[in-house]
Design a protein around this motif. Sequence first.
Motif, PDB file in Angstrom:
ATOM      1  N   PRO A 188       0.844  -1.200   0.000  1.00 41.93           N
ATOM      2  CA  PRO A 188       0.000   0.000   0.000  1.00 41.93           C
ATOM      3  C   PRO A 188       0.879   1.251   0.000  1.00 41.93           C
ATOM      4  O   PRO A 188       2.015   1.232   0.485  1.00 41.93           O
ATOM      5  CB  PRO A 188      -0.790  -0.118   1.308  1.00 41.93           C
ATOM      6  N   VAL A 189       0.327   2.342  -0.538  1.00 44.12           N
ATOM      7  CA  VAL A 189       1.092   3.582  -0.698  1.00 44.12           C
ATOM      8  C   VAL A 189       0.527   4.716   0.154  1.00 44.12           C
ATOM      9  O   VAL A 189      -0.691   4.898   0.251  1.00 44.12           O
ATOM     10  CB  VAL A 189       1.087   4.022  -2.177  1.00 44.12           C
ATOM     11  N   LEU A 190       1.421   5.476   0.738  1.00 44.10           N
ATOM     12  CA  LEU A 190       1.054   6.688   1.485  1.00 44.10           C
ATOM     13  C   LEU A 190       1.445   7.905   0.661  1.00 44.10           C
ATOM     14  O   LEU A 190       2.610   8.062   0.292  1.00 44.10           O
ATOM     15  CB  LEU A 190       1.775   6.733   2.838  1.00 44.10           C
ATOM     16  N   ASP A 191       0.486   8.746   0.379  1.00 40.22           N
ATOM     17  CA  ASP A 191       0.706   9.962  -0.404  1.00 40.22           C
ATOM     18  C   ASP A 191       0.908  11.143   0.546  1.00 40.22           C
ATOM     19  O   ASP A 191      -0.032  11.601   1.189  1.00 40.22           O
ATOM     20  CB  ASP A 191      -0.513  10.179  -1.304  1.00 40.22           C
ATOM     21  N   LEU A 192       2.134  11.620   0.610  1.00 35.38           N
ATOM     22  CA  LEU A 192       2.479  12.751   1.478  1.00 35.38           C
ATOM     23  C   LEU A 192       2.710  13.994   0.642  1.00 35.38           C
ATOM     24  O   LEU A 192       3.744  14.125  -0.004  1.00 35.38           O
ATOM     25  CB  LEU A 192       3.742  12.447   2.283  1.00 35.38           C
ATOM     26  N   GLU A 193       1.756  14.908   0.671  1.00 34.88           N
ATOM     27  CA  GLU A 193       1.933  16.148  -0.072  1.00 34.88           C
ATOM     28  C   GLU A 193       1.241  17.342   0.551  1.00 34.88           C
ATOM     29  O   GLU A 193       1.424  18.463   0.104  1.00 34.88           O
ATOM     30  CB  GLU A 193       1.438  15.979  -1.506  1.00 34.88           C
ATOM     31  N   GLN A 194       0.425  17.117   1.574  1.00 43.04           N
ATOM     32  CA  GLN A 194      -0.259  18.230   2.222  1.00 43.04           C
ATOM     33  C   GLN A 194       0.499  18.649   3.471  1.00 43.04           C
ATOM     34  O   GLN A 194       0.615  17.898   4.441  1.00 43.04           O
ATOM     35  CB  GLN A 194      -1.688  17.832   2.603  1.00 43.04           C
ATOM     36  N   CYS A 195       1.020  19.870   3.442  1.00 44.98           N
ATOM     37  CA  CYS A 195       1.852  20.374   4.537  1.00 44.98           C
ATOM     38  C   CYS A 195       1.017  20.945   5.683  1.00 44.98           C
ATOM     39  O   CYS A 195       1.393  20.857   6.848  1.00 44.98           O
ATOM     40  CB  CYS A 195       2.789  21.449   3.990  1.00 44.98           C
ATOM     41  N   GLU A 196      -0.120  21.527   5.329  1.00 46.16           N
ATOM     42  CA  GLU A 196      -0.942  22.176   6.353  1.00 46.16           C
ATOM     43  C   GLU A 196      -2.390  22.218   5.896  1.00 46.16           C
ATOM     44  O   GLU A 196      -2.671  22.329   4.702  1.00 46.16           O
ATOM     45  CB  GLU A 196      -0.440  23.599   6.603  1.00 46.16           C
ATOM     46  N   LYS A 197      -3.293  22.107   6.838  1.00 45.37           N
ATOM     47  CA  LYS A 197      -4.714  22.243   6.531  1.00 45.37           C
ATOM     48  C   LYS A 197      -5.452  22.780   7.740  1.00 45.37           C
ATOM     49  O   LYS A 197      -5.259  22.304   8.857  1.00 45.37           O
ATOM     50  CB  LYS A 197      -5.318  20.895   6.113  1.00 45.37           C
ATOM     51  N   ALA A 198      -6.275  23.787   7.484  1.00 51.49           N
ATOM     52  CA  ALA A 198      -7.111  24.368   8.535  1.00 51.49           C
ATOM     53  C   ALA A 198      -6.303  24.739   9.779  1.00 51.49           C
ATOM     54  O   ALA A 198      -6.749  24.533  10.913  1.00 51.49           O
ATOM     55  CB  ALA A 198      -8.234  23.395   8.901  1.00 51.49           C
ATOM     56  N   GLY A 199      -5.100  25.270   9.559  1.00 49.99           N
ATOM     57  CA  GLY A 199      -4.265  25.692  10.674  1.00 49.99           C
ATOM     58  C   GLY A 199      -3.490  24.580  11.343  1.00 49.99           C
ATOM     59  O   GLY A 199      -2.745  24.831  12.293  1.00 49.99           O
ATOM     60  N   HIS A 200      -3.626  23.365  10.855  1.00 52.93           N
ATOM     61  CA  HIS A 200      -2.907  22.221  11.419  1.00 52.93           C
ATOM     62  C   HIS A 200      -1.753  21.842  10.493  1.00 52.93           C
ATOM     63  O   HIS A 200      -1.970  21.493   9.337  1.00 52.93           O
ATOM     64  CB  HIS A 200      -3.837  21.012  11.572  1.00 52.93           C
ATOM     65  N   ARG A 201      -0.542  21.928  11.019  1.00 54.69           N
ATOM     66  CA  ARG A 201       0.629  21.572  10.230  1.00 54.69           C
ATOM     67  C   ARG A 201       0.900  20.072  10.338  1.00 54.69           C
ATOM     68  O   ARG A 201       0.644  19.455  11.367  1.00 54.69           O
ATOM     69  CB  ARG A 201       1.859  22.357  10.713  1.00 54.69           C
ATOM     70  N   LEU A 202       1.401  19.501   9.259  1.00 55.80           N
ATOM     71  CA  LEU A 202       1.709  18.077   9.242  1.00 55.80           C
ATOM     72  C   LEU A 202       2.685  17.711  10.356  1.00 55.80           C
ATOM     73  O   LEU A 202       3.714  18.359  10.534  1.00 55.80           O
ATOM     74  CB  LEU A 202       2.319  17.709   7.884  1.00 55.80           C
ATOM     75  N   GLN A 203       2.368  16.648  11.089  1.00 61.66           N
ATOM     76  CA  GLN A 203       3.197  16.196  12.201  1.00 61.66           C
ATOM     77  C   GLN A 203       3.827  14.848  11.879  1.00 61.66           C
ATOM     78  O   GLN A 203       3.127  13.903  11.486  1.00 61.66           O
ATOM     79  CB  GLN A 203       2.359  16.076  13.473  1.00 61.66           C
ATOM     80  N   LEU A 204       5.133  14.736  12.072  1.00 63.52           N
ATOM     81  CA  LEU A 204       5.832  13.495  11.793  1.00 63.52           C
ATOM     82  C   LEU A 204       5.252  12.341  12.615  1.00 63.52           C
ATOM     83  O   LEU A 204       5.129  11.212  12.121  1.00 63.52           O
ATOM     84  CB  LEU A 204       7.329  13.644  12.080  1.00 63.52           C
ATOM     85  N   GLY A 205       4.881  12.605  13.849  1.00 69.33           N
ATOM     86  CA  GLY A 205       4.337  11.554  14.698  1.00 69.33           C
ATOM     87  C   GLY A 205       3.074  10.934  14.114  1.00 69.33           C
ATOM     88  O   GLY A 205       2.858   9.712  14.221  1.00 69.33           O
ATOM     89  N   GLN A 206       2.234  11.750  13.488  1.00 72.33           N
ATOM     90  CA  GLN A 206       1.013  11.234  12.874  1.00 72.33           C
ATOM     91  C   GLN A 206       1.329  10.411  11.627  1.00 72.33           C
ATOM     92  O   GLN A 206       0.685   9.388  11.354  1.00 72.33           O
ATOM     93  CB  GLN A 206       0.065  12.384  12.526  1.00 72.33           C
ATOM     94  N   VAL A 207       2.322  10.856  10.866  1.00 69.87           N
ATOM     95  CA  VAL A 207       2.755  10.102   9.685  1.00 69.87           C
ATOM     96  C   VAL A 207       3.286   8.737  10.116  1.00 69.87           C
ATOM     97  O   VAL A 207       2.950   7.696   9.533  1.00 69.87           O
ATOM     98  CB  VAL A 207       3.835  10.877   8.904  1.00 69.87           C
ATOM     99  N   LYS A 208       4.108   8.722  11.147  1.00 69.97           N
ATOM    100  CA  LYS A 208       4.672   7.464  11.635  1.00 69.97           C
ATOM    101  C   LYS A 208       3.575   6.542  12.169  1.00 69.97           C
ATOM    102  O   LYS A 208       3.637   5.319  11.983  1.00 69.97           O
ATOM    103  CB  LYS A 208       5.712   7.755  12.726  1.00 69.97           C
ATOM    104  N   ALA A 209       2.579   7.117  12.815  1.00 73.62           N
ATOM    105  CA  ALA A 209       1.472   6.299  13.330  1.00 73.62           C
ATOM    106  C   ALA A 209       0.754   5.604  12.177  1.00 73.62           C
ATOM    107  O   ALA A 209       0.381   4.426  12.278  1.00 73.62           O
ATOM    108  CB  ALA A 209       0.499   7.172  14.119  1.00 73.62           C
ATOM    109  N   PHE A 210       0.560   6.321  11.083  1.00 74.61           N
ATOM    110  CA  PHE A 210      -0.079   5.736   9.894  1.00 74.61           C
ATOM    111  C   PHE A 210       0.768   4.593   9.337  1.00 74.61           C
ATOM    112  O   PHE A 210       0.275   3.487   9.094  1.00 74.61           O
ATOM    113  CB  PHE A 210      -0.264   6.820   8.829  1.00 74.61           C
TER     114      PHE A 210
END
Length: 302
Positions: A188-210
């Motif tokens: 399976p593939v994870l598409d990482l391209e959204q840096c920020e949304k609705a004032g929430h910046r991308l967090q490495l911890g959330q990426v790792k959890a996924f």
Amino acid sequence: MKLRSRPTSRAALRPTSAARTSAARTTAGPTAGGTSASPGGTSAAAGGTFRHAIGVTAVAAAVVVAVGAAALLPAPPAGAAGAGPDAYTVRGIDSYHGDHGPEEKQAFDWPAIARSGQSFVMLKATQGTGFTDGWFARDLAGARSVDLIRTGYHYFTADEDGSAQADHFLDVLHHEGFTGTKPGELPPVLDLEQCEKAGHRLQLGQVKAFLQQVRKVTGAAPIIYTRKGFVDDCLGGTKELSRYPVWLARYGDTPPRPLPGATGWDFWQYTDHASVPGTPGNVDASVFHADRAALRHLAHLG
């Protein structure tokens, strides 16, 4: 695939045609500071946008993780280092609902796609915690029917929990009988391209959890789709993604730069305007770093 993000609304998934100019297609892929195709989010894009989010009419993304320090694949063949996409013989496309014509109602001709020489396809499955691509099930069945090597990708949203996004992705994959471990299936593939949304910046911890949740359930290390500039600008240049296989975006004839801590790439998305028989319009095209035997091995085909 292109760095694409799309919300539940199909018309919002891809970038507008004006945004997808020929100039954008020949740049070194998306760079930070560009506008995301997904509503309320920003993506890295240099002269172009990642086409995988739900918020732009021409967005769809599959993220394959860049080759890490412990490279998934061997070094490029002799003479291939620095070569353009024509130096690689194993080719494929990626797709999402926005590739199915102006009204997203036109089916692909999968036998024609297979006859055109494509070896693999990456299909958008989900985004965030609630969106499912309306064409995923049909396109997955079509790819299976012609024995194309295949996988699904998830567009990661910066404002939602990583584990919850993984659960949604896995539920959709499993509903269609896809595990990432069967013959003909890529991880399976994870598409990482959204840096920020609705004032929430991308967090490495959330990426790792996924990534950890997908690996725990499937037993396979997910492929990450992104580019070095995005990791530098949005994830602080972390080297923690270098252990995964990668699919890197860089449009044009110059190969993508490895992710921090990595030494190469597995898949290279080199254009977002390829003309492929069997598709209603232009699609994203990629090449594989090694030969067909290596791709078949990655897809559990011996």
